[in-house]
Design a protein around this motif. Structure first.
Motif, short mmCIF file in Angstrom:
data_model
loop_
_atom_site.label_atom_id
_atom_site.label_comp_id
_atom_site.label_asym_id
_atom_site.label_seq_id
_atom_site.Cartn_x
_atom_site.Cartn_y
_atom_site.Cartn_z
N CYS A 42 -3.03 17.89 -28.27
CA CYS A 42 -3.47 15.85 -29.87
C CYS A 42 -4.96 15.59 -28.67
CB CYS A 42 -2.74 14.97 -29.45
SG CYS A 42 -0.92 16.03 -30.76
N TRP A 99 -0.72 27.10 -22.96
CA TRP A 99 -0.71 26.27 -22.92
C TRP A 99 0.73 25.73 -24.03
CZ3 TRP A 99 -3.57 23.66 -20.36
CH2 TRP A 99 -4.78 23.57 -19.58
N THR A 100 2.00 26.05 -23.81
CA THR A 100 3.58 26.29 -23.98
C THR A 100 3.96 26.48 -22.68
OG1 THR A 100 2.92 27.56 -26.38
CG2 THR A 100 5.43 27.69 -25.65
N ALA A 132 -6.68 20.76 -28.35
CA ALA A 132 -5.48 20.49 -29.48
C ALA A 132 -4.61 20.76 -29.73
CB ALA A 132 -6.14 21.48 -30.59
N PHE A 133 -3.90 21.84 -28.68
CA PHE A 133 -2.51 21.62 -28.51
C PHE A 133 -1.81 20.17 -27.09
CE2 PHE A 133 -2.70 26.59 -28.12
CZ PHE A 133 -1.39 26.41 -29.02
N PHE A 141 -6.40 33.76 -28.90
CA PHE A 141 -6.05 32.12 -29.41
C PHE A 141 -4.66 32.55 -28.49
CE2 PHE A 141 -3.10 30.51 -31.96
CZ PHE A 141 -3.57 28.86 -31.79
N VAL A 142 -3.58 34.15 -29.15
CA VAL A 142 -2.65 33.88 -28.38
C VAL A 142 -2.26 33.51 -26.90
CG1 VAL A 142 -0.51 35.48 -28.48
CG2 VAL A 142 -1.55 35.32 -31.13
N TRP A 195 -2.49 30.19 -26.03
CA TRP A 195 -1.14 29.66 -26.32
C TRP A 195 -0.19 29.45 -25.56
CZ3 TRP A 195 1.39 31.44 -32.03
CH2 TRP A 195 2.45 31.19 -32.66
N ASN A 248 -17.31 16.49 -27.05
CA ASN A 248 -17.57 16.66 -27.95
C ASN A 248 -19.00 15.32 -28.55
OD1 ASN A 248 -16.35 14.09 -27.58
ND2 ASN A 248 -14.97 14.00 -28.94
N ARG A 249 -19.73 15.59 -27.21
CA ARG A 249 -20.69 15.19 -26.99
C ARG A 249 -21.39 15.82 -26.47
NH1 ARG A 249 -18.93 9.59 -27.77
NH2 ARG A 249 -17.64 10.55 -28.54
N LEU A 277 -10.01 15.56 -28.65
CA LEU A 277 -10.38 16.51 -29.90
C LEU A 277 -11.75 17.47 -28.54
CD1 LEU A 277 -12.57 13.82 -31.46
CD2 LEU A 277 -10.91 15.37 -31.88
N VAL A 317 -8.79 24.92 -27.76
CA VAL A 317 -7.62 25.25 -28.10
C VAL A 317 -6.82 23.96 -27.25
CG1 VAL A 317 -6.12 26.29 -27.88
CG2 VAL A 317 -8.58 27.21 -28.78
#
Lengths: 358, 172
Positions: free
Chosen positions: A60, A319-320, A57-58, A312-313, A316, A65-66, A62, A54
């Motif tokens: 931009c 990261w805000t 994603a915030f 998630f909230v 959120w 992923n390895r 990925l 998450v």
């Protein structure tokens, strides 16, 4: 709707059939303990991965992923690594307290975790003051954090621990009062009854305005309670290196890390249970066909889905918002949230007394 | 009274600004990710046009370059990366001129400052965004940028004095 107590009763009767009651209870205790620890660890791994994804994603990116498809077993690899790491013994620390502190944190988190109603009949601790016990048990973690700071013999650790203590004790008030608002509405503190009484409508809808305010206040206070951003100043790395767990290494550090993430889930789970109906499907009075359809979704799925949204909230938020200063943090609690909460509690009492809720 | 109004207006303006922030980050959350999966998606990578990967010499289709071997790039290079080897020949008109023999470029020493490209009066060299520069030995980093058999791009035919020699052949 499937009731998980069928399974537990079946196991209980099976064990009682082949051995005396005391033996059956002993085996059940061990079984539940092992299961609880396993679920706790799995939740921690999944949450750490989710946090990293998450966060990525915030920004931009990925994210991991390895290792494995989409990095799905990255945290398992991390876990193996941190378990094999050396626990460095540091000179001039209070070694007993230093080694005790991480276990206090993890025990507090585990106790609160065991109160969560995951599905219908799937709950370990359930008694008449359940929600009070849950809030009380999760507060033991403060002792562990304060001990960690005190025993580390390090200025930064101590400052971090004192900040953490001030913060958690302050925000405990808001958590308690916002949950109390809902207890006033429901008239019970037992967690299973809290969920059952949301059968017709979730409390956030039933209690309308005061319940919504309590929900928002709870989310803010819960984020602060878990020392997560924007309230992560106990471990503000730019000021305090890592705060109270600076001197810890290996799995002792891992305990703090794991407890932080599971505490986030516990906060989300309490929010789900108290405000969003726990495992209870979305029921709207009058729409019987709709209610029937909602009952086909298993209660475990309902609970986990709601909790994931809440987690998630909370991520959120992290990261805000930028980190608060310590005086801003304390001012937010004592000058804004607490008065708001007290007024909100009185409004809720009036609404319940006058019967203005749904 | 005034402070009471300020208390409430502060409260709501703070709430509004927090929600604005959350809206912005949620937009970013669903934005296309900028990470490039390097070995997997090697064929479809996006590398910025202005990225300075390595120096190359511009060659036309019929193997001509624009380098007049003036050596300005070599003088401007802060790290001694470029060696312009030239020789002086006499052309068909009887004038002596410098001709490029080898344009030596040591990628291992390059700072990627782009001073050579900026000072080149004939735009003979440029940076490409090819970034896969890793090799196993240092010798492979010493490159010769002018292709074998290439020569200076002939000047466009002057419309002026129609003389006998319109096509001054360049000696190799």
């Amino acid at each position: 709707m499937f009731d998980f107590s069928v399974v537990t009763t079946w196991i209980d009767e099976g064990l009682r059939g082949i051995m005396p009651a005391s033996g059956a209870i002993a085996i059940e205790c061990v079984l539940i303990g092992v299961l609880l620890l396993a679920v706790y660890a799995v939740f921690a791994l999944v949450l750490i991965l989710a946090e990293r994804k998450v966060c990525a994603a915030f920004q931009c990116r990925l994210g991991p992923n390895r290792v494995g498809p989409w990095g799905s077993i990255q945290t398992v690899a991390d876990m193996v690594k941190i378990i094999t790491k050396e626990i460095i013994s540091i000179r001039h620390v209070d070694s007993f307290l230093h080694n005790l502190a991480p276990f206090l944190v993890i025990i507090a988190s585990l106790l609160a975790f065991s109160c969560i109603p995951f599905a219908k009949g799937l709950q370990i601790l359930d008694f008449n003051v359940g929600i009070l016990f849950m809030v009380a048990a999760s507060s033991i973690g403060i002792v562990g954090i304060l001990l960690a700071g005190w025993s580390s013999n390090n200025k930064f650790s101590l400052i971090g621990a004192m900040r953490s203590g001030a913060q958690m004790i302050s925000y405990e008030l808001s958590i308690g009062l916002s949950i109390m608002t809902i207890v006033v509405l429901s008239g019970t503190m037992q967690i299973s009854e809290l969920v059952e009484s949301q059968n017709d409508l979730w409390f956030i809808f039933k209690g309308h305005i005061p319940a919504c305010i309590a929900f928002v206040v709870y989310l803010i206070a819960g984020t602060a309670e878990t020392n997560r951003g924007p309230f992560d100043l106990p471990e503000a790395e730019s000021e305090l290196t890592a705060g109270y767990h600076t001197e810890y290494s290996g799995m002792h550090f891992g305990f703090y890390y794991v407890a932080e993430f599971v505490n986030m889930f516990i906060v989300a789970a309490i929010a789900t249970t108290v405000f969003l109906g726990g495992w209870m499907p979305l029921h709207i009075p009058g729409l019987d066909a709709f209610n029937q359809a909602m009952d086909y979704i298993p209660s475990l799925v309902w609970f986990l889905a709601k909790s994931v949204v809440m987690v998630f909230v909370i991520m959120w938020f992290k990261w805000t918002f930028p980190r608060l200063r310590i005086d801003q943090l304390i001012r937010l609690e004592w000058k804004y949230l607490l008065p708001l909460n007290l007024v909100n509690l009185i409004v809720m009492v009036l609404i319940v007394a006058l019967g203005w809720h749904f | 009274m005034n402070s009471l109004v300020k208390y409430f207006s502060d409260f709501f303006s703070a709430l509004k600004s927090l929600l604005t922030g959350m809206k912005t980050t949620l937009k970013v959350f669903f934005r296309k990710k900028t990470t490039e999966l390097y070995p997997e998606k090697r064929g479809s990578l996006y590398v910025a046009e202005q990225f300075r990967g390595r120096l190359e010499m511009v060659h036309t289709e019929d193997n001509h370059h624009h380098c007049v071997a003036c050596g300005i790039c070599q003088m401007n290079c802060p790290n001694g990366t470029i060696q312009v080897e030239s020789q002086t020949v006499t052309n068909a008109e009887g004038k002596s001129e410098k001709v490029l023999v080898a344009y030596r470029y040591d990628l291992g020493k390059c700072l990627f400052c782009e001073l050579c490209v900026r000072t080149c009066p004939h735009h003979a060299i440029r940076f490409t965004n090819r970034f896969e520069n890793a090799v196993f030995t240092r010798e492979k980093l010493a490159l010769v940028l002018n292709r074998p058999g290439s020569s200076l791009q002939p000047k466009p035919a002057k419309p002026a004095p129609a003389d006998t020699n319109t096509n001054p052949a360049k000696p190799e």
